[in-house]
Design a protein around this motif. Sequence first.
Motif, PDB file in Angstrom:
ATOM      1  N   ILE A 131      -0.236  50.101  42.219  1.00  0.00           N
ATOM      2  CA  ILE A 131      -1.900  50.275  42.475  1.00  0.00           C
ATOM      3  C   ILE A 131      -2.400  48.870  42.640  1.00  0.00           C
ATOM      4  O   ILE A 131      -2.007  47.937  41.662  1.00  0.00           O
ATOM      5  N   ASP A 132      -3.102  48.702  44.057  1.00  0.00           N
ATOM      6  CA  ASP A 132      -3.808  47.433  43.936  1.00  0.00           C
ATOM      7  C   ASP A 132      -5.392  47.898  43.892  1.00  0.00           C
ATOM      8  O   ASP A 132      -5.904  48.354  44.912  1.00  0.00           O
ATOM      9  N   PRO A 133      -5.865  47.819  42.750  1.00  0.00           N
ATOM     10  CA  PRO A 133      -7.180  48.391  42.549  1.00  0.00           C
ATOM     11  C   PRO A 133      -8.387  47.491  43.496  1.00  0.00           C
ATOM     12  O   PRO A 133      -9.399  48.318  44.068  1.00  0.00           O
ATOM     13  N   ALA A 134      -8.211  46.480  43.813  1.00  0.00           N
ATOM     14  CA  ALA A 134      -9.146  45.467  44.509  1.00  0.00           C
ATOM     15  C   ALA A 134      -9.129  45.936  45.874  1.00  0.00           C
ATOM     16  O   ALA A 134     -10.126  45.923  46.549  1.00  0.00           O
ATOM     17  N   ALA A 135      -7.840  46.351  46.570  1.00  0.00           N
ATOM     18  CA  ALA A 135      -7.768  46.476  47.857  1.00  0.00           C
ATOM     19  C   ALA A 135      -7.770  48.016  48.003  1.00  0.00           C
ATOM     20  O   ALA A 135      -8.002  48.636  49.126  1.00  0.00           O
ATOM     21  N   ARG A 136      -7.878  48.928  46.838  1.00  0.00           N
ATOM     22  CA  ARG A 136      -7.916  50.407  46.912  1.00  0.00           C
ATOM     23  C   ARG A 136      -6.840  50.971  47.617  1.00  0.00           C
ATOM     24  O   ARG A 136      -7.040  51.627  48.721  1.00  0.00           O
ATOM     25  N   ARG A 137      -5.370  50.505  47.479  1.00  0.00           N
ATOM     26  CA  ARG A 137      -4.191  50.957  48.129  1.00  0.00           C
ATOM     27  C   ARG A 137      -3.242  51.126  47.179  1.00  0.00           C
ATOM     28  O   ARG A 137      -3.145  50.602  45.857  1.00  0.00           O
ATOM     29  N   ALA A 138      -2.368  52.189  47.398  1.00  0.00           N
ATOM     30  CA  ALA A 138      -1.114  52.595  46.688  1.00  0.00           C
ATOM     31  C   ALA A 138      -0.049  52.319  47.557  1.00  0.00           C
ATOM     32  O   ALA A 138      -0.075  52.784  48.557  1.00  0.00           O
ATOM     33  N   LYS A 139       0.980  51.714  46.913  1.00  0.00           N
ATOM     34  CA  LYS A 139       2.224  51.774  47.430  1.00  0.00           C
ATOM     35  C   LYS A 139       3.401  52.600  46.705  1.00  0.00           C
ATOM     36  O   LYS A 139       3.446  52.444  45.462  1.00  0.00           O
ATOM     37  N   ILE A 140       3.987  53.630  47.269  1.00  0.00           N
ATOM     38  CA  ILE A 140       4.634  54.582  46.510  1.00  0.00           C
ATOM     39  C   ILE A 140       5.811  54.917  47.161  1.00  0.00           C
ATOM     40  O   ILE A 140       5.991  54.907  48.539  1.00  0.00           O
ATOM     41  N   GLY A 141       6.850  55.329  46.298  1.00  0.00           N
ATOM     42  CA  GLY A 141       8.127  55.901  46.882  1.00  0.00           C
ATOM     43  C   GLY A 141       7.979  57.451  47.331  1.00  0.00           C
ATOM     44  O   GLY A 141       7.168  58.170  46.995  1.00  0.00           O
ATOM     45  N   ALA A 142       8.952  57.870  48.336  1.00  0.00           N
ATOM     46  CA  ALA A 142       8.779  59.172  48.759  1.00  0.00           C
ATOM     47  C   ALA A 142       9.000  60.244  47.682  1.00  0.00           C
ATOM     48  O   ALA A 142       8.734  61.309  47.938  1.00  0.00           O
ATOM     49  N   GLY A 143       9.413  59.836  46.524  1.00  0.00           N
ATOM     50  CA  GLY A 143       9.698  60.633  45.419  1.00  0.00           C
ATOM     51  C   GLY A 143       8.584  60.774  44.484  1.00  0.00           C
ATOM     52  O   GLY A 143       8.516  61.721  43.690  1.00  0.00           O
ATOM     53  N   VAL A 144       7.402  60.242  44.636  1.00  0.00           N
ATOM     54  CA  VAL A 144       6.186  60.093  43.778  1.00  0.00           C
ATOM     55  C   VAL A 144       5.644  61.337  44.103  1.00  0.00           C
ATOM     56  O   VAL A 144       5.211  61.817  45.101  1.00  0.00           O
ATOM     57  N   SER A 145       5.192  62.116  42.706  1.00  0.00           N
ATOM     58  CA  SER A 145       4.285  63.318  43.022  1.00  0.00           C
ATOM     59  C   SER A 145       2.886  62.939  43.184  1.00  0.00           C
ATOM     60  O   SER A 145       2.406  61.887  42.584  1.00  0.00           O
ATOM     61  N   SER A 146       2.046  64.051  43.539  1.00  0.00           N
ATOM     62  CA  SER A 146       0.769  64.063  43.463  1.00  0.00           C
ATOM     63  C   SER A 146       0.041  63.597  42.223  1.00  0.00           C
ATOM     64  O   SER A 146      -0.703  62.812  42.085  1.00  0.00           O
ATOM     65  N   GLY A 147       0.541  64.419  40.963  1.00  0.00           N
ATOM     66  CA  GLY A 147       0.202  64.138  39.700  1.00  0.00           C
ATOM     67  C   GLY A 147       0.296  62.518  39.167  1.00  0.00           C
ATOM     68  O   GLY A 147      -0.517  62.216  38.474  1.00  0.00           O
ATOM     69  N   ALA A 148       1.540  62.007  39.449  1.00  0.00           N
ATOM     70  CA  ALA A 148       2.047  60.757  39.394  1.00  0.00           C
ATOM     71  C   ALA A 148       0.700  59.685  39.766  1.00  0.00           C
ATOM     72  O   ALA A 148       0.197  58.651  39.301  1.00  0.00           O
ATOM     73  N   LEU A 149       0.555  59.900  41.159  1.00  0.00           N
ATOM     74  CA  LEU A 149      -0.237  58.985  41.923  1.00  0.00           C
ATOM     75  C   LEU A 149      -1.796  59.079  41.147  1.00  0.00           C
ATOM     76  O   LEU A 149      -2.575  58.180  40.996  1.00  0.00           O
ATOM     77  N   GLN A 150      -2.006  60.384  40.718  1.00  0.00           N
ATOM     78  CA  GLN A 150      -3.613  60.713  40.416  1.00  0.00           C
ATOM     79  C   GLN A 150      -3.620  60.081  39.043  1.00  0.00           C
ATOM     80  O   GLN A 150      -4.553  59.473  38.642  1.00  0.00           O
ATOM     81  N   SER A 151      -2.526  60.092  38.252  1.00  0.00           N
ATOM     82  CA  SER A 151      -2.469  59.427  36.646  1.00  0.00           C
ATOM     83  C   SER A 151      -2.680  57.867  36.802  1.00  0.00           C
ATOM     84  O   SER A 151      -3.387  57.221  36.225  1.00  0.00           O
ATOM     85  N   ALA A 152      -1.844  57.127  37.994  1.00  0.00           N
ATOM     86  CA  ALA A 152      -2.002  55.942  38.224  1.00  0.00           C
ATOM     87  C   ALA A 152      -3.386  55.359  38.695  1.00  0.00           C
ATOM     88  O   ALA A 152      -4.072  54.501  38.073  1.00  0.00           O
ATOM     89  N   GLY A 153      -3.877  56.297  39.655  1.00  0.00           N
ATOM     90  CA  GLY A 153      -5.181  55.601  40.273  1.00  0.00           C
ATOM     91  C   GLY A 153      -6.399  56.228  39.269  1.00  0.00           C
ATOM     92  O   GLY A 153      -7.337  55.159  39.280  1.00  0.00           O
ATOM     93  N   ALA A 154      -6.320  57.135  38.469  1.00  0.00           N
ATOM     94  CA  ALA A 154      -7.443  57.521  37.461  1.00  0.00           C
ATOM     95  C   ALA A 154      -7.751  56.004  36.637  1.00  0.00           C
ATOM     96  O   ALA A 154      -8.863  56.012  36.207  1.00  0.00           O
TER      97      ALA A 154
END
Length: 444
Positions: A103-126
């Motif tokens: 997660i790049d908070p300043a740029a409001r960007r996420a770089k994720i692998g193809a196996g990342v679940s929606s819940g995992a992305l949400q937890s990291a972004g939160a």
Amino acid sequence: MTLNPAPSLSPQTPDALRDAVRGRVWLPGDPDFDGVRRPWNLAVEQPVTAVVEAADEADVAALVRYAAAAEVGISTQPNGHGATGRTEGTILLRTGQLDRLEIDPAARRAKIGAGVSSGALQSAGAKHGLTGLPGSSPVVSVTGVALGGGLSWFGRAHGWVADSVVAFDIVDAGGRPRRVTASTDPELFWAMRGGGGDFAIVTGLELALHNAPSLFGGRMLWAGADAGAVAEAYLAITNEAPVELTAWLELLHFPGADPMIAIDTTFLGDETAARALVAELDRLPTPLSDTRGPMSVAELGGITAEPTDPGAGQSRGELLQELGSDTIASLLDEPIFPLMAVQVRHLEGAFSQPSDSPHGPLTEPYALYLFGLPTDPATAEAITAKQQFFADRLPVSGRKPVTFLNPAETLADALSPTSIERLRRIKADRDPAGVFRSNFGVQL
């Protein structure tokens, strides 16, 4: 070169396949083969010649080169959502180990692998007051949802999930890793933002995230006897809802229980504003339960509490051209049994705005999702009949989101003929040998 319609692995191929990749390989007869080849929906039979769990992007590239040389297709699934069973003669590629999440908070960007679940992305972004565009389930892969366009709790404010994709990391049909953006390859970028996974194997995404400093949401549940009043309140709320407010209506009939009705809501804002927008609900009969409250964007999966383990299911999705009192009456005057759930999702907002994607804007204001548990052949047949019953009597448009397609449907049920033809040209150009076999291929 064209691939054999249903090739089988030669005696020399198993060792060659295991030599080609560093990840795990399962072949028919191996322990657990039948388990690892199964899709998420256990009602779908998924025949494959082998299963490979890629260790990394280089492993994916090696597998593509192997498959092209062996004239064998590849079907890619992180965890098996959206499977159709159109996998005969292919190697099933699991990408769950591609789990990079930055997660790049300043740029409001996420770089994720193809196996990342929606819940995992949400937890990291939160942790940074940011959110992706999650749907109802936290266990689906973000990549799979984006490749199908993707509906989200926050789509009314921010559009398709695919609209937030900045770049795809892929392996092409020649086995070459590449990064695809709107400027580097506009045709392929367009195709992959809602046209499915028939053009390359995605190993990662870069996504724009969105501010979510506060969130209010949850479910109110009533007895089925209150369905008329609840549905009319839902109609009134969605007729006036700002884009920050999303409401879904749920008709529920769980095995062994009486019929119930629910309204699920999320609001990108504070509790006081949210409660004022849905004050109509406070005038309804006392609910059986009310889980609404301030919440984290990492907790969205708890609203509908969908299963997080594989199981059998039978679904049908539609788009509604309108939702008025007559449509509400048509929904309520017939028991939903043997369906377990009938869900109406409010769309509009950013969904209806221009989108340079295969589906384009969603001009229909509501989506309909019909779901049942096919416990035996007779029940499966009855579920299909009830789904058809509702589709016949409600004002459906005849189109549906790609992520709502079921195994009996094709991309032509979701996308326009113009988009289908464009996708076929891209497929012929980028994968002429047909190495890639997605859940919903453009040739079907």
